[in-house]
Design a protein around this motif. Structure first.
Motif, mmCIF file in Angstrom:
data_model
loop_
_atom_site.group_PDB
_atom_site.id
_atom_site.type_symbol
_atom_site.label_atom_id
_atom_site.label_comp_id
_atom_site.label_asym_id
_atom_site.label_seq_id
_atom_site.Cartn_x
_atom_site.Cartn_y
_atom_site.Cartn_z
ATOM 1 N N GLN A 1 10.269 9.889 12.185
ATOM 2 C CA GLN A 1 9.709 8.797 11.362
ATOM 3 C C GLN A 1 10.497 8.683 10.067
ATOM 4 O O GLN A 1 10.954 9.678 9.505
ATOM 5 N N SER A 2 10.634 7.440 9.580
ATOM 6 C CA SER A 2 11.299 7.225 8.286
ATOM 7 C C SER A 2 10.904 5.862 7.765
ATOM 8 O O SER A 2 10.197 5.106 8.437
ATOM 9 N N GLY B 1 9.583 1.435 12.600
ATOM 10 C CA GLY B 1 9.301 0.072 12.172
ATOM 11 C C GLY B 1 9.786 -1.020 13.110
ATOM 12 O O GLY B 1 10.026 -0.785 14.298
ATOM 13 N N LEU C 1 3.548 8.738 1.348
ATOM 14 C CA LEU C 1 3.082 7.385 1.648
ATOM 15 C C LEU C 1 1.818 7.113 0.843
ATOM 16 O O LEU C 1 1.522 6.002 0.449
ATOM 17 N N TYR C 2 1.045 8.218 0.639
ATOM 18 C CA TYR C 2 -0.209 8.144 -0.113
ATOM 19 C C TYR C 2 -0.325 9.437 -0.903
ATOM 20 O O TYR C 2 0.425 10.395 -0.675
ATOM 21 N N TYR D 1 0.802 -1.228 0.000
ATOM 22 C CA TYR D 1 0.000 0.000 0.000
ATOM 23 C C TYR D 1 0.831 1.273 0.000
ATOM 24 O O TYR D 1 0.324 2.355 -0.252
ATOM 25 N N CYS D 2 2.116 1.162 0.313
ATOM 26 C CA CYS D 2 2.893 2.344 0.698
ATOM 27 C C CYS D 2 3.726 2.920 -0.449
ATOM 28 O O CYS D 2 4.458 2.187 -1.129
ATOM 29 N N MET E 1 -5.002 1.001 9.260
ATOM 30 C CA MET E 1 -5.547 1.785 8.151
ATOM 31 C C MET E 1 -7.027 1.438 8.054
ATOM 32 O O MET E 1 -7.414 0.273 8.153
ATOM 33 N N PRO F 1 -7.389 6.974 7.453
ATOM 34 C CA PRO F 1 -7.974 6.320 6.293
ATOM 35 C C PRO F 1 -6.893 5.778 5.355
ATOM 36 O O PRO F 1 -5.826 6.401 5.224
ATOM 37 N N TYR F 2 -7.177 4.647 4.736
ATOM 38 C CA TYR F 2 -6.300 4.168 3.657
ATOM 39 C C TYR F 2 -6.537 5.046 2.440
ATOM 40 O O TYR F 2 -7.672 5.331 2.074
ATOM 41 N N ILE F 3 -5.442 5.512 1.833
ATOM 42 C CA ILE F 3 -5.545 6.350 0.626
ATOM 43 C C ILE F 3 -4.642 5.738 -0.447
ATOM 44 O O ILE F 3 -3.474 5.418 -0.183
ATOM 45 N N GLU G 1 -1.593 -2.171 11.387
ATOM 46 C CA GLU G 1 -2.178 -1.962 10.047
ATOM 47 C C GLU G 1 -3.556 -2.606 9.897
ATOM 48 O O GLU G 1 -4.481 -1.995 9.404
ATOM 49 N N GLU H 1 11.875 1.980 6.860
ATOM 50 C CA GLU H 1 12.494 1.053 7.825
ATOM 51 C C GLU H 1 13.891 0.620 7.387
ATOM 52 O O GLU H 1 14.100 0.220 6.247
ATOM 53 N N ARG I 1 2.284 0.609 13.833
ATOM 54 C CA ARG I 1 0.915 0.216 13.529
ATOM 55 C C ARG I 1 0.812 -1.266 13.185
ATOM 56 O O ARG I 1 1.680 -1.795 12.486
ATOM 57 N N SER J 1 9.112 6.286 15.247
ATOM 58 C CA SER J 1 8.224 5.520 14.368
ATOM 59 C C SER J 1 9.092 4.971 13.244
ATOM 60 O O SER J 1 9.133 5.511 12.142
#
Ligand code: SAH
Length: 383
Positions: A106-107, A141, A314-315, A68-69, A203, A233-235, A164, A109, A162, A139
């Motif tokens: 955050q980054s 991973g 990411l989205y 998804y990413c 998500m 939300p998943y986008i 997920e 992984e 997450r 964040s």
């Protein structure tokens, strides 16, 4: 539905079928009622106060291939970047000088030792430059227990990872075979053992995800004794395998699902921290405020240098790509004032749930010596 609401009023325990019914409800007026109830619980448990975590998305280099990413390793269209230590420390200093209680690093992984060493050193430097005042959330991973412990010892005190989705079939559908769900759950346990306040999330609106799955996600948070929730939300991102299979997703419906999930999670878990994530704003310019009104109490303003933001996709449709941190801060201040909430500047805004689960009140003298940045009020925790 009214029966469930009166159960909530009488502080009765909701069961799985209640959660499913709340998550499924689409009747006119129900959404407003649900959000109002969740807002009451939030006000009573964590107050009408928003805590900021300035997020620094410092690199999109990733060794994983989540379907998804947008920054998955096989997305060869993604222009990779890695901010320098100096740039990261400049952003952290900005957060501290602007009275943000905490930052998030955050980054993508990575598990190699230069990366692990770098994060250890950065945590120490951020603690030093802020005289111990900035709270650090990571964040980054899945890592080994040893790495989690090293980063905790270097000053990080919260970690977001997450799940997920808690549905194991769905999890398999959206991740390559080498990324198993058992490993992720083991990581959540290792994080708790290392002493972190543990955050997870899902998500919302994944293809094939039902209201029952979302109810199970909330039960999963409870079972894992989670302190903080970050879900959105998943986008779709067009340069990912899931773009081929996801089909048309209606943005309005997706937003409503996400808001309902925030509200039901607040009603069920009560005293955890819940983030109104940026993905909400990707679907609606007022998405984050709506998240706060549905029961969230945390916002993660982006404080990454704007020149890197477009590459951390990411989205699609990620908001605030060209707004610098200062503009972002004043825009958020106005929006939060408008909904009659205050901002917990200079405070970590720790999850009351964390202290409750440790059955350990923060030592009041220790808090005073650190300038009480937890944002916790003793009477609230006792109650
Ligand atoms: N490498 C870190 C950070 C990942 S990005 C880690 O693995 O934890 C943070 C979150 O962005 C992910 O956990 C995922 O839930 C979310 N995300 C990724 N792609 C997304 C998409 N297409 N739509 C919505 N959220 C997405």
């Amino acid at each position: 539905m009214d029966k469930i609401f009166s159960k909530i009023d009488n502080r009765g325990k909701l069961d799985r079928s209640d959660l499913v019914e709340l998550l499924q409800s689409n009747l006119p007026g129900q959404m407003e009622k649900l959000c109002r109830k969740a807002y009451d619980v939030k006000s009573a448990e964590v107050g009408k106060r928003v805590y900021f975590r300035g997020i620094i998305e410092f690199s999109n280099i990733c060794s994983r291939d989540c379907y998804y990413c947008g920054i998955r390793k096989s997305n060869f269209h993604s222009k990779r970047f890695n901010m320098s230590d100096e740039e990261i420390l400049t952003a952290a200093t900005w957060a501290w000088e602007n009275h943000y209680g905490s930052i998030v690093l955050q980054s993508g992984e990575r598990n190699d030792s230069p990366f692990v060493d770098r994060i250890t050193a950065l945590c120490r430097k951020i603690k030093d430059l802020s005289h111990g005042e900035l709270g650090i959330t990571l964040s980054l991973g899945e890592q080994s227990p040893k790495t989690y412990r090293r980063w905790f010892d270097a000053g990080a005190h919260r970690y977001l990872l997450r799940i997920e989705t808690s549905n194991s079939h769905l999890y398999k559908n959206i991740h390559p075979a080498e990324s198993g769900m058992e490993q992720r759950i083991a990581c959540l346990n290792h994080l708790r053992d290392a002493g972190y306040q543990v955050g997870t999330g899902v998500m919302i609106g994944l293809p094939g995800q039902s209201a029952g799955d979302l109810a199970d996600d909330i039960l999963f948070y409870e079972k894992q004794d989670i302190d903080m929730i970050g879900m959105g939300p998943y986008i779709v991102h067009n340069q990912t395998p899931m773009a081929q299979t996801a089909g048309e997703i209606d943005a309005g419906e997706q937003l409503n699902k996400a808001l309902k999930m925030i509200a039901v999670t607040r009603l069920y878990l009560r005293n955890v921290n819940i983030a109104a994530t940026t993905a909400l704003q990707a679907l609606d310019p007022l998405g984050r405020e709506k998240g706060l009104l549905a029961g969230a109490n945390i916002i993660m303003p982006n404080i990454t240098d704007t020149k890197y933001r477009a590459a951390y996709q990411l989205y699609e449709n990620k908001p605030c790509l060209d707004e610098n941190s200062g503009i972002c801060r004043s825009c958020l201040e106005k929006r939060i004032k408008k909904i009659d909430e205050s901002i917990g500047y200079n405070q970590w805004g720790d999850s009351p749930h964390f202290y409750q689960r440790k059955l350990e009140l923060p030592d009041q003298d220790d808090l005073l010596s650190r300038g009480d940045r937890t944002g916790l009020n003793k009477s609230k925790i006792d109650a």
